[in-house]
Design an enzyme around this catalytic site. Structure first.
Site, PDB file in Angstrom:
ATOM      1  N   ILE A 143       0.831  -1.195   0.000  1.00  0.00           N
ATOM      2  CA  ILE A 143       0.000   0.000   0.000  1.00  0.00           C
ATOM      3  C   ILE A 143       0.871   1.253   0.000  1.00  0.00           C
ATOM      4  O   ILE A 143       0.404   2.327  -0.329  1.00  0.00           O
ATOM      5  CB  ILE A 143      -0.967   0.059   1.208  1.00  0.00           C
ATOM      6  N   ASP A 144       2.130   1.110   0.397  1.00  0.00           N
ATOM      7  CA  ASP A 144       2.997   2.292   0.574  1.00  0.00           C
ATOM      8  C   ASP A 144       3.409   2.942  -0.753  1.00  0.00           C
ATOM      9  O   ASP A 144       3.868   4.071  -0.760  1.00  0.00           O
ATOM     10  CB  ASP A 144       4.250   1.910   1.359  1.00  0.00           C
ATOM     11  N   GLN A 301      -7.309   1.123   6.384  1.00  0.00           N
ATOM     12  CA  GLN A 301      -6.951   1.630   5.060  1.00  0.00           C
ATOM     13  C   GLN A 301      -6.276   0.579   4.188  1.00  0.00           C
ATOM     14  O   GLN A 301      -6.193   0.746   2.984  1.00  0.00           O
ATOM     15  CB  GLN A 301      -6.062   2.881   5.167  1.00  0.00           C
TER      16      GLN A 301
END
Lengths: 417, 417
Positions: A143-144, A301
């Site tokens: 996700i980064d 998230q």
């Protein structure tokens, strides 16, 4: 007999199982692969010979679709890092022995920077020791969005969509009262501000609440933030402040550390930080005195299967299939990748990249995509981000609650959920 | 000329605008109503004569549908409580004068317990002073589900769906690693545990992660929780602990207050007030020592327009229309309500309830719906909750981000967003 093994590693994303589905799908359609195994809990499961046979799933398109919208590594994950073979080659030798015993000719490892380090070391060791009958390749996920060698990372688009959507909804909170109101939203991302930048995708869409966006690529100053907020509140009733968990002052001290003396180290020696938002909430309360609330988006998230970017899920799945293609043509030590095509309309092509370009490095937000004041992002950033959150991929619901694929149940009972 | 005025009050919910849409819809179809006004920021806007003309919207079904899926009071809200007319009748007299001047014959106030207090006082004052040409009625709303005189509250179902979905996704987080893992989820609801109970709707649906659910209707003990967690971890790899923000010990001390004695000192040396979840996270870390993370669902659980219960939105809208019917037939001092019909299949009938039954009271979770150990809910609770989260009502997206109706833009520009 040539079998394919797939494993998942690192932190969860909402799209990591779409990549798994793409791998299973491509492998089952290939006449070069006999059986498809999944390892339990990443490379740890490989070392413990814990394998699930996924071959049958491959021909079930419905299950593959449901797997694609199931968040968080369905095979289980680990943060285990192989020892350096110079110090201790035993793990490497053991893995090769196991692969030979299970006739594993192809190994696809899905993960981020750390997992690509594993792919790199394994490939290099095999090459150095003349092991030519096993091909190890990587499939990206994080996700980064901090991997090199790829335009953007699978899993990031869905997290960005979750963030933009959450901000759009918090704007509605701000507009409901007629009093000055600051909402601080803290996003994940230890060393890169990509996720935080995604807040900008909501700005201006629902009634004109202004944003201040602080990425960890610039030194953070509480004084400057207080000044920025004061200025915005002069002409606006409310404001959203988006910050990365890893924001730090010019000496490198994490803002979150202002709030606690504790510091935790994970298996790789990274310091675990959280809580910058809470520190800033106190600062606003103390120095501005208006209504303020901080929200930590936290784990949600990265595992929100109910709010997926259709673009992200499609690309993640194709990156999985592409990884199998790379493995089948012997692309050892390479990672499945995608490039953005030039032109007005968004499109990508699937390609590959040498793992050496990817492993153990972190791609930060370019300074030129942050505005001069250091409190927002540029149009280039918006143009980069916007295509990645397009489309709403829906998960399956049962009785009003998301119903996901539980692969381990399948291994035990033959049933998927 | 007889006009209808509507206003919204109290905290945001994801369904409060569905009720507004239902009111506008019913009023526009009635030949008893000429114009429909909305007050800016609740009763405050009434006192300041800040009205928006909503009549034209009423014939636009598309806008009403979009308004129904727009979270958080579109007219703006307030927490203003009218002074007791025995002490100061001037506000009451002023409101009546304004109503007469704007030919307002019907006033519908959407809100929770406090807002129903306003409806009650206004109705009583008008009756006592022979004002017979104005009818004041209430329309319910609260995510807390703590209103008397109604089976369940509009807005609650969508919040419950958000909570159950979030828990289902956090289960996936727990299952991803092969290590003991406790995730603590803190829900809103200071004085009633309904929202926290909704976590139970996810339990067992996605791979068998067990839950411990602590409602504020029972005194909370950290020791007991630690014992409960230890017991569950003996036979399970991970666990979800759901707690209400308002949990307190047997002396009535909020668990969240335990946090101020801990190490949360900010840069200015002030204690950071953290939620109950954070306090429990520290307790688990210290006394069990396993991986633990606390998640505060915070504002997002009440404004998630992207994750609505279709049942909730439909009922909320009908409760609005029903409020208009009650007003038109002169049901002063009454609240629009619904009753659950007996029988296997879920159905409701729309009805009304005297405000005196509703105002200034809080309906708590019945003790018999909490299990004997005080760490879970009974089947009766599940049966009560489950129908309320059924169906997925979708909001509108534009460029991948929810696009809501901004009523105030309409008043200024004639455009809806």
């Amino acid at each position: 007999m040539k079998n394919l093994l797939v494993a998942q590693s690192g932190g969860p994303t909402a799209a990591i199982n779409a990549t798994l589905a793409g791998i299973i799908e491509a492998a089952v359609w290939s006449d070069k692969v006999d059986r498809i195994f999944g390892a339990d809990y990443g490379i740890q499961g490989v070392l413990e010979e814990k394998f699930i046979d996924l071959t049958k799933i491959g021909s079930n398109e419905k299950i593959l679709d449901q797997l694609s919208t199931t968040p968080s590594a369905a095979l289980g994950s680990c943060r285990y890092k192989l020892k350096d073979p110079k110090d201790d080659p035993s793990e490497f030798q053991k893995i090769i022995d196991i692969f030979h015993r299970f006739s594993i000719a192809y190994f696809v490892y899905i993960g981020g920077n750390d997992s690509m380090d594993t792919v790199w070391k394994l490939s290099a060791y095999m090459k150095a020791h003349g092991v030519n009958d096993i091909t190890v390749v990587g499939a990206p996920k994080t996700i980064d969005n901090d991997l090199y060698g790829i335009d953007h990372c699978p899993g990031f688009g869905s997290a960005a969509k979750y963030i933009a959507t959450s901000c759009a909804e918090l704007e509605r909170e701000i507009q409901v009262y007629d009093t000055p109101y600051v909402i601080i939203v803290e996003m994940m991302g230890r060393n890169a501000g990509w996720l935080t930048a995604a807040a900008a995708l909501a700005e201006g869409r629902n009634g004109g609440v202004p944003y201040l966006i602080y990425l960890e690529e610039r030194p953070f100053s509480i004084d400057r933030m207080i000044g920025d907020i004061r200025e915005k509140l002069e002409t606006n009733q409310g404001i959203i402040v988006a910050v990365s968990e890893g924001i730090h002052d010019e000496n490198g001290t994490f803002i979150s550390e202002f709030g606690t003396q504790h510091q935790y180290l994970d298996a790789f020696g990274h310091s675990i930080t959280s809580g910058a938002g809470k520190v800033l909430e106190e600062a606003v309360k103390e120095r501005i005195g208006c209504k303020v609330r901080s929200i930590e988006l936290n784990l949600l998230q990265r595992c929100a299967g109910h709010l997926l970017s259709a673009t992200d899920i499609e690309e993640s799945r194709k990156l999985g299939s592409n990884a199998v293609k790379i493995a089948l043509r012997g692309g050892a030590g390479r990672m499945s990748s995608l490039k953005r095509e030039p032109g007005e309309e968004y499109s990508v092509i699937y390609t590959e990249t040498p793992i050496t370009e990817v492993a153990n490095r972190e791609k930060k937000v370019p300074q030129k995509w942050i505005n001069d004041a250091g409190n927002g992002v540029t149009k280039e950033m918006i143009d980069y981000l916007l295509p990645l959150i397009q489309g709403e991929e829906r998960c399956r619901y049962e009785d009003g609650v998301p119903k996901y694929v539980i692969l381990k149940n399948y291994a035990k009972t033959g049933k998927m959920s």
